[in-house]
Design a protein around this motif. Structure first.
Motif, PDB file in Angstrom:
ATOM      1  N   UNK A 430       0.820  -1.209   0.000  1.00 29.69           N
ATOM      2  CA  UNK A 430       0.000   0.000   0.000  1.00 29.69           C
ATOM      3  C   UNK A 430       0.855   1.261   0.000  1.00 29.69           C
ATOM      4  N   UNK A 431       0.368   2.290  -0.671  1.00 30.10           N
ATOM      5  CA  UNK A 431       0.953   3.623  -0.564  1.00 30.10           C
ATOM      6  C   UNK A 431       0.349   4.323   0.658  1.00 30.10           C
ATOM      7  N   UNK A 432       0.849   5.510   0.958  1.00 29.97           N
ATOM      8  CA  UNK A 432       0.314   6.256   2.090  1.00 29.97           C
ATOM      9  C   UNK A 432      -1.173   6.549   1.911  1.00 29.97           C
ATOM     10  N   UNK A 433      -1.573   6.800   0.671  1.00 27.98           N
ATOM     11  CA  UNK A 433      -2.986   7.074   0.394  1.00 27.98           C
ATOM     12  C   UNK A 433      -3.823   5.825   0.638  1.00 27.98           C
ATOM     13  N   UNK A 434      -3.375   4.687   0.153  1.00 29.08           N
ATOM     14  CA  UNK A 434      -4.141   3.452   0.282  1.00 29.08           C
ATOM     15  C   UNK A 434      -4.224   2.984   1.729  1.00 29.08           C
ATOM     16  N   UNK A 435      -3.210   3.302   2.541  1.00 34.52           N
ATOM     17  CA  UNK A 435      -3.247   2.920   3.953  1.00 34.52           C
ATOM     18  C   UNK A 435      -4.377   3.587   4.709  1.00 34.52           C
ATOM     19  N   UNK A 436      -4.904   4.684   4.157  1.00 34.17           N
ATOM     20  CA  UNK A 436      -6.017   5.369   4.821  1.00 34.17           C
ATOM     21  C   UNK A 436      -7.273   4.497   4.839  1.00 34.17           C
ATOM     22  N   UNK A 437      -7.345   3.488   3.995  1.00 29.53           N
ATOM     23  CA  UNK A 437      -8.482   2.564   4.013  1.00 29.53           C
ATOM     24  C   UNK A 437      -8.596   1.837   5.344  1.00 29.53           C
ATOM     25  N   UNK A 438      -7.480   1.763   6.096  1.00 27.49           N
ATOM     26  CA  UNK A 438      -7.456   1.050   7.371  1.00 27.49           C
ATOM     27  C   UNK A 438      -7.852   1.946   8.536  1.00 27.49           C
ATOM     28  N   UNK A 439      -8.384   3.145   8.241  1.00 27.22           N
ATOM     29  CA  UNK A 439      -8.779   4.070   9.302  1.00 27.22           C
ATOM     30  C   UNK A 439     -10.111   3.695   9.933  1.00 27.22           C
ATOM     31  N   UNK A 440     -10.853   2.792   9.298  1.00 26.20           N
ATOM     32  CA  UNK A 440     -12.119   2.307   9.847  1.00 26.20           C
ATOM     33  C   UNK A 440     -12.129   0.785   9.753  1.00 26.20           C
ATOM     34  N   UNK A 441     -13.073   0.173  10.437  1.00 25.11           N
ATOM     35  CA  UNK A 441     -13.183  -1.285  10.374  1.00 25.11           C
ATOM     36  C   UNK A 441     -13.609  -1.722   8.977  1.00 25.11           C
ATOM     37  N   UNK A 442     -13.079  -2.838   8.493  1.00 23.13           N
ATOM     38  CA  UNK A 442     -13.573  -3.380   7.216  1.00 23.13           C
ATOM     39  C   UNK A 442     -15.007  -3.851   7.382  1.00 23.13           C
ATOM     40  N   UNK A 443     -15.725  -3.964   6.271  1.00 26.23           N
ATOM     41  CA  UNK A 443     -17.141  -4.274   6.360  1.00 26.23           C
ATOM     42  C   UNK A 443     -17.565  -5.514   5.614  1.00 26.23           C
ATOM     43  N   UNK A 444     -18.694  -6.079   6.065  1.00 28.22           N
ATOM     44  CA  UNK A 444     -19.311  -7.200   5.367  1.00 28.22           C
ATOM     45  C   UNK A 444     -19.815  -6.745   4.002  1.00 28.22           C
ATOM     46  N   UNK A 445     -20.265  -5.501   3.923  1.00 31.20           N
ATOM     47  CA  UNK A 445     -20.643  -4.879   2.667  1.00 31.20           C
ATOM     48  C   UNK A 445     -20.122  -3.448   2.677  1.00 31.20           C
ATOM     49  N   UNK A 446     -20.131  -2.811   1.507  1.00 31.77           N
ATOM     50  CA  UNK A 446     -19.602  -1.448   1.424  1.00 31.77           C
ATOM     51  C   UNK A 446     -19.822  -0.882   0.034  1.00 31.77           C
ATOM     52  N   UNK A 447     -19.256   0.288  -0.213  1.00 26.96           N
ATOM     53  CA  UNK A 447     -19.420   0.920  -1.516  1.00 26.96           C
ATOM     54  C   UNK A 447     -18.856   0.055  -2.633  1.00 26.96           C
ATOM     55  N   UNK A 448     -17.779  -0.663  -2.372  1.00 26.48           N
ATOM     56  CA  UNK A 448     -17.179  -1.533  -3.394  1.00 26.48           C
ATOM     57  C   UNK A 448     -18.166  -2.635  -3.787  1.00 26.48           C
ATOM     58  N   UNK A 449     -18.797  -3.238  -2.777  1.00 26.68           N
ATOM     59  CA  UNK A 449     -19.702  -4.348  -3.044  1.00 26.68           C
ATOM     60  C   UNK A 449     -20.952  -3.918  -3.790  1.00 26.68           C
ATOM     61  N   UNK A 450     -21.434  -2.693  -3.562  1.00 31.55           N
ATOM     62  CA  UNK A 450     -22.686  -2.265  -4.203  1.00 31.55           C
ATOM     63  C   UNK A 450     -22.440  -1.463  -5.471  1.00 31.55           C
ATOM     64  N   UNK A 451     -21.172  -1.331  -5.888  1.00 29.30           N
ATOM     65  CA  UNK A 451     -20.859  -0.508  -7.063  1.00 29.30           C
ATOM     66  C   UNK A 451     -20.236  -1.288  -8.202  1.00 29.30           C
ATOM     67  N   UNK A 452     -20.251  -2.620  -8.111  1.00 28.66           N
ATOM     68  CA  UNK A 452     -19.712  -3.404  -9.213  1.00 28.66           C
ATOM     69  C   UNK A 452     -18.699  -4.449  -8.815  1.00 28.66           C
ATOM     70  N   UNK A 453     -18.183  -4.375  -7.589  1.00 23.58           N
ATOM     71  CA  UNK A 453     -17.245  -5.357  -7.047  1.00 23.58           C
ATOM     72  C   UNK A 453     -16.060  -5.598  -7.975  1.00 23.58           C
TER      73      UNK A 453
END
Length: 495
Positions: A430-453
């Motif tokens: 991960x780059x510094x930008x991508x590491x920001x994804x770890x600022x919250x808990x991962x989810x069972x569902x999310x924007x990725x899952x409802x936007x085309x996966x």
């Protein structure tokens, strides 16, 4: 705002400053359908009157008509006073929290009216009717928004925009905006500052000098010539070193004198409106950006929803979980569950549980299949992965393999809604930008899952996750959970 190709020029019958709460005198091909406002008013009025009348009539027929009339008038009055029928807002996507706040105001108003009138109107019956009223208004808003999005994708109900700014910034802006077609603007021309010539997707109408001109007409003349030729409804200005301060102020004079609104684009992306505020200090206009929500009542609400929701869903789906477990074991050798190390909040690792959808030797076969990866970036995905079992394909199609992750949610390692939980091997790159994804808990569902996966690129995946991380709210979670049902049924990108 997005670029949708050239729109043929059609002269206006008249010009003038557009009022936000009045139907603008624009071309028919750009207008929102005229039935939006009367439909919204009628649905609100009738949607409050009929349910309240039927609910109250069961327990108190004497007051039923008066209660229903009061509810209908009050609901339309509350919505109107909060500008929900303003022409600019009709059909636009709204935060569900706004509707709930309107409804709470309605409840408070009716309670006060009941106390002032001194009548013993049954509260429970009235509340039941008002719940139906809330649902009908929400459905009307949803259907109107879907219709407006379809109109805009067909090039109707849009407003023409002329964009001004430095060439490099304009190029990035147009490329970014071209990805979206669910809003009201279409770029019909650009006026770059400077001589750079990137490949603009809209025609260049004029070029402005790098240095601010000494005379007001230095910028005004070419810009007004472009507005006369294109007849835009609005002028957008990208703020930057070449277009700021006094120069921007002078340009605004010319645009406003021409009878057109001007909008300054600060270059700030993926920040929701609720996080932005404006103030003025010493003649300077300040843009305040609130930090993302990381603590407080909203976070406690999310944690409570995760705990209660995961427990209830585990109980509700327990028969289905048992059936799927048996099917997995009968289909291929190996256990029903598959455990995999994933990375969660703050980089902490945990053991993610899911139904096994691949053969037992799947991890060993991954190196052999590395060259067949169909996904860019750090994720490994193959549309027709030979490691996936027959039952596994069905489970992935309907996302049933993810259900055991409710256990991870119950343990506090995941949330019902959040970014996709990454692998340690992915996080290591991960780059510094991508590491920001770890600022919250991962989810069972999310924007990725409802936007085309898996149909999304890596950059699109990261952008969606960062949008969620920066703009999370309980209303956002509820919206994603609602969209998850449709995503599971359609199965787009599920492989």
């Amino acid at each position: 705002m997005t670029v949708r190709g050239e729109v043929p020029h059609v002269p206006l019958s008249g010009q003038g400053q557009e009022q936000p709460d009045r139907e603008p005198p624009t071309r028919k091909r750009r207008r929102k359908p005229g039935w939006y406002r009367p439909t919204a008013v009628v649905v609100d009025a009738v949607g409050a009157w009929v349910p309240v009348y039927l609910a109250v009539r069961v327990s108190d027929e004497v007051y039923a008509m008066w209660c229903a009339a009061a509810a209908g008038v009050a609901w339309v009055a509350v919505r109107g006073s909060r500008r929900r029928y303003a022409w600019r807002d009709l059909g636009e996507r709204r935060n569900s929290g706004a509707l709930l706040r309107d409804w709470v105001v309605l409840l408070a108003l009716l309670v006060v009216m009941r106390a002032v009138a001194g009548e013993d109107v049954p509260l429970v019956s009235g509340l039941a009717g008002l719940l139906v009223c809330l649902a009908l208004t929400a459905v009307c808003q949803f259907l109107t928004h879907r219709h407006l999005v379809a109109q805009r994708r067909a090039g109707r109900a849009v407003r023409r925009a002329l964009v001004i700014g430095e060439a490099a910034a304009l190029h990035d802006l147009l490329r970014h905006l071209a990805r979206r077609t669910d809003h009201e603007f279409v770029v019909v021309g650009v006026c770059p500052v400077g001589d750079d010539s990137p490949d603009f997707v809209a025609p260049v109408m004029a070029r402005l000098e790098h240095q601010a001109p000494a005379l007001l007409s230095g910028d005004a003349s070419p810009v007004l010539a472009a507005t006369r030729e294109l007849d835009p409804d609005v002028v957008f200005v990208m703020s930057g070193p070449g277009m700021a301060g006094e120069r921007l102020r002078r340009l605004s004079w010319a645009v406003h004198e021409d009878g057109r609104p001007l909008v300054v684009v600060p270059g700030l992306t993926e920040v929701t409106q609720r996080r932005v505020g404006i103030s003025s200090v010493a003649g300077l206009t300040l843009l305040h950006v609130a930090p993302p929500v990381r603590r407080g009542a909203a976070v406690l609400l999310k944690e409570g929803m995760d705990l209660v929701g995961s427990a209830l869903l585990l109980v509700l789906f327990s028969p289905l979980l048992a059936v799927v477990a048996v099917a997995v074991c009968l289909d291929s050798p190996g256990g029903a569950l598959h455990r995999q190390v994933r990375v969660g909040l703050g980089g902490r690792q945990f053991s993610l549980v899911k139904f096994r959808t691949m053969v037992s030797a799947a991890e060993q076969m991954r190196e052999e299949l590395a060259r067949t990866n169909e996904h860019d970036g750090l994720m490994f995905k193959i549309r027709r992965d030979p490691r996936v079992t027959r039952v596994g394909r069905v489970l992935r199609r309907f996302s049933l393999d993810e259900l055991p992750q409710l256990y991870n949610v119950l343990r506090g390692e995941m949330s019902l809604v959040g970014p996709r939980p990454p692998l340690p091997s992915e996080v290591a790159q991960y780059t510094d930008v991508e590491l920001r994804r770890l600022s919250v808990k991962p989810g069972l569902t999310g924007l990725w899952q409802v936007s085309g996966r898996s149909d999304l690129s890596w950059d699109e995946t990261v952008a969606l996750d960062l949008r969620y991380v920066d703009n999370w709210s309980p209303a956002v979670d509820f919206g994603i959970l609602r969209r998850t049902v449709r995503a599971v049924v359609e199965g787009n990108g599920a492989y």
